[in-house]
Design a protein around this motif. Structure first.
Motif, PDB file in Angstrom:
ATOM      1  N   UNK A   1       2.384  -0.745  14.478  1.00 27.42           N
ATOM      2  CA  UNK A   1       0.948  -0.808  14.170  1.00 27.42           C
ATOM      3  C   UNK A   1       0.571  -0.039  12.905  1.00 27.42           C
ATOM      4  N   UNK A   2       1.205   1.087  12.655  1.00 25.34           N
ATOM      5  CA  UNK A   2       0.907   1.864  11.447  1.00 25.34           C
ATOM      6  C   UNK A   2       1.364   1.110  10.199  1.00 25.34           C
ATOM      7  N   UNK A   3       2.501   0.451  10.277  1.00 21.71           N
ATOM      8  CA  UNK A   3       2.996  -0.338   9.142  1.00 21.71           C
ATOM      9  C   UNK A   3       2.041  -1.504   8.871  1.00 21.71           C
ATOM     10  N   UNK A   4       1.647  -2.200   9.922  1.00 21.18           N
ATOM     11  CA  UNK A   4       0.724  -3.337   9.776  1.00 21.18           C
ATOM     12  C   UNK A   4      -0.625  -2.858   9.242  1.00 21.18           C
ATOM     13  N   UNK A   5      -1.125  -1.735   9.768  1.00 21.68           N
ATOM     14  CA  UNK A   5      -2.383  -1.181   9.255  1.00 21.68           C
ATOM     15  C   UNK A   5      -2.266  -0.853   7.765  1.00 21.68           C
ATOM     16  N   UNK A   6      -1.114  -0.327   7.346  1.00 24.78           N
ATOM     17  CA  UNK A   6      -0.902  -0.011   5.935  1.00 24.78           C
ATOM     18  C   UNK A   6      -0.942  -1.252   5.063  1.00 24.78           C
ATOM     19  N   UNK A   7      -0.345  -2.336   5.539  1.00 20.89           N
ATOM     20  CA  UNK A   7      -0.354  -3.599   4.790  1.00 20.89           C
ATOM     21  C   UNK A   7      -1.783  -4.119   4.689  1.00 20.89           C
ATOM     22  N   UNK A   8      -2.499  -4.094   5.793  1.00 25.13           N
ATOM     23  CA  UNK A   8      -3.883  -4.582   5.795  1.00 25.13           C
ATOM     24  C   UNK A   8      -4.789  -3.695   4.952  1.00 25.13           C
ATOM     25  N   UNK A   9      -4.543  -2.392   5.000  1.00 25.31           N
ATOM     26  CA  UNK A   9      -5.331  -1.464   4.186  1.00 25.31           C
ATOM     27  C   UNK A   9      -5.109  -1.727   2.701  1.00 25.31           C
ATOM     28  N   UNK A  10      -3.863  -2.015   2.329  1.00 29.15           N
ATOM     29  CA  UNK A  10      -3.581  -2.347   0.932  1.00 29.15           C
ATOM     30  C   UNK A  10      -4.389  -3.574   0.517  1.00 29.15           C
ATOM     31  N   UNK A  11      -4.510  -4.549   1.415  1.00 27.70           N
ATOM     32  CA  UNK A  11      -5.320  -5.731   1.122  1.00 27.70           C
ATOM     33  C   UNK A  11      -6.780  -5.387   0.903  1.00 27.70           C
ATOM     34  N   UNK A  12      -7.310  -4.506   1.745  1.00 31.18           N
ATOM     35  CA  UNK A  12      -8.707  -4.089   1.615  1.00 31.18           C
ATOM     36  C   UNK A  12      -8.936  -3.349   0.301  1.00 31.18           C
ATOM     37  N   UNK A  13      -8.044  -2.420  -0.008  1.00 30.19           N
ATOM     38  CA  UNK A  13      -8.148  -1.673  -1.264  1.00 30.19           C
ATOM     39  C   UNK A  13      -8.009  -2.631  -2.447  1.00 30.19           C
ATOM     40  N   UNK A  14      -7.109  -3.590  -2.333  1.00 30.23           N
ATOM     41  CA  UNK A  14      -6.893  -4.554  -3.414  1.00 30.23           C
ATOM     42  C   UNK A  14      -8.101  -5.444  -3.657  1.00 30.23           C
ATOM     43  N   UNK A  15      -8.715  -5.932  -2.592  1.00 32.14           N
ATOM     44  CA  UNK A  15      -9.900  -6.777  -2.771  1.00 32.14           C
ATOM     45  C   UNK A  15     -11.044  -5.986  -3.413  1.00 32.14           C
ATOM     46  N   UNK A  16     -11.203  -4.722  -3.016  1.00 32.78           N
ATOM     47  CA  UNK A  16     -12.232  -3.872  -3.642  1.00 32.78           C
ATOM     48  C   UNK A  16     -11.887  -3.657  -5.120  1.00 32.78           C
ATOM     49  N   UNK A  17     -10.638  -3.397  -5.413  1.00 36.01           N
ATOM     50  CA  UNK A  17     -10.180  -3.192  -6.799  1.00 36.01           C
ATOM     51  C   UNK A  17     -10.497  -4.425  -7.638  1.00 36.01           C
ATOM     52  N   UNK A  18     -10.161  -5.591  -7.123  1.00 38.60           N
ATOM     53  CA  UNK A  18     -10.400  -6.828  -7.875  1.00 38.60           C
ATOM     54  C   UNK A  18     -11.877  -7.069  -8.119  1.00 38.60           C
ATOM     55  N   UNK A  19     -12.729  -6.751  -7.137  1.00 39.13           N
ATOM     56  CA  UNK A  19     -14.165  -6.948  -7.328  1.00 39.13           C
ATOM     57  C   UNK A  19     -14.718  -5.996  -8.381  1.00 39.13           C
ATOM     58  N   UNK A  20     -14.130  -4.816  -8.511  1.00 39.42           N
ATOM     59  CA  UNK A  20     -14.555  -3.850  -9.532  1.00 39.42           C
ATOM     60  C   UNK A  20     -14.131  -4.284 -10.934  1.00 39.42           C
ATOM     61  N   UNK A  21     -13.072  -5.066 -11.036  1.00 41.83           N
ATOM     62  CA  UNK A  21     -12.506  -5.452 -12.324  1.00 41.83           C
ATOM     63  C   UNK A  21     -13.256  -6.620 -12.949  1.00 41.83           C
ATOM     64  N   UNK A  22     -14.111  -7.275 -12.172  1.00 34.10           N
ATOM     65  CA  UNK A  22     -14.822  -8.462 -12.698  1.00 34.10           C
ATOM     66  C   UNK A  22     -15.971  -8.070 -13.581  1.00 34.10           C
TER      67      UNK A  22
END
Length: 165
Positions: A144-165
């Motif tokens: 579960x911690x590994x899966x949460x880390x993968x999903x968290x990376x996705x959340x951080x990535x989507x926020x990062x991409x929205x900031x770059x626009x």
């Protein structure tokens, strides 16, 4: 134990690849994970990249039996090896996650593929705890911690991409 996850990003594969191999993004990902400390190294490999992150995390939320194996702090090393892009911008890669002080690792194949107006990062791997008798229990606790880390990376990535626009 098998682990498979898909993370969706609202950008083309080349943009997602640039983000995933950006030291600042990797640093933010570590900070969002609650790292006590971290370091990031990105290396060119022809048209691919190697990204190595090391982060130190507290173990206070882990079960007691896990803390007895690891101690008060957990060092996690992630190594991404990305290949050159295909004609459509997709890429393949490999991910290795090692938990310092614990005989636990994740080995996974990665794919960045165009999907609609964005990109999917697909991860298919195997989590392995090399501890006689309790390895399966450790894997079930770590998954579960590994899966949460993968999903968290996705959340951080989507926020990062929205900031770059």
């Amino acid at each position: 134990m098998k682990i498979s996850e898909t993370v969706e990003y609202p950008a083309a594969p080349d943009v997602v690849f640039a983000m995933l191999t950006d030291e600042r993004f990797q640093g933010r990902k570590c900070e969002q994970a609650g790292a006590l400390s971290h370091d990031v190294a990105v290396t060119r490999l022809d048209a691919g990249r190697r990204v190595v992150t090391r982060r130190e995390l507290p173990t206070e939320n882990l079960p007691d039996f896990a803390k007895s194996l690891i101690g008060r702090r957990l060092m996690i090393t992630e190594t991404y090896e990305w290949a050159a892009p295909d004609g459509d911008g997709s890429r393949t890669g490999e991910l290795t996650v090692e938990l310092g002080g614990a005989p636990v690792s994740l080995r996974a194949r990665l794919a960045l593929v165009p999907a609609g107006n964005g990109t999917q990062m697909r991860l298919d791997g195997k989590l392995k705890a090399s501890v006689p008798l309790i390895g399966g229990r450790i894997e079930r606790t770590a998954a579960p911690a590994i899966i949460d880390g993968i999903r968290s990376e996705g959340t951080v990535g989507r926020a990062w991409l929205s900031e770059q626009r």
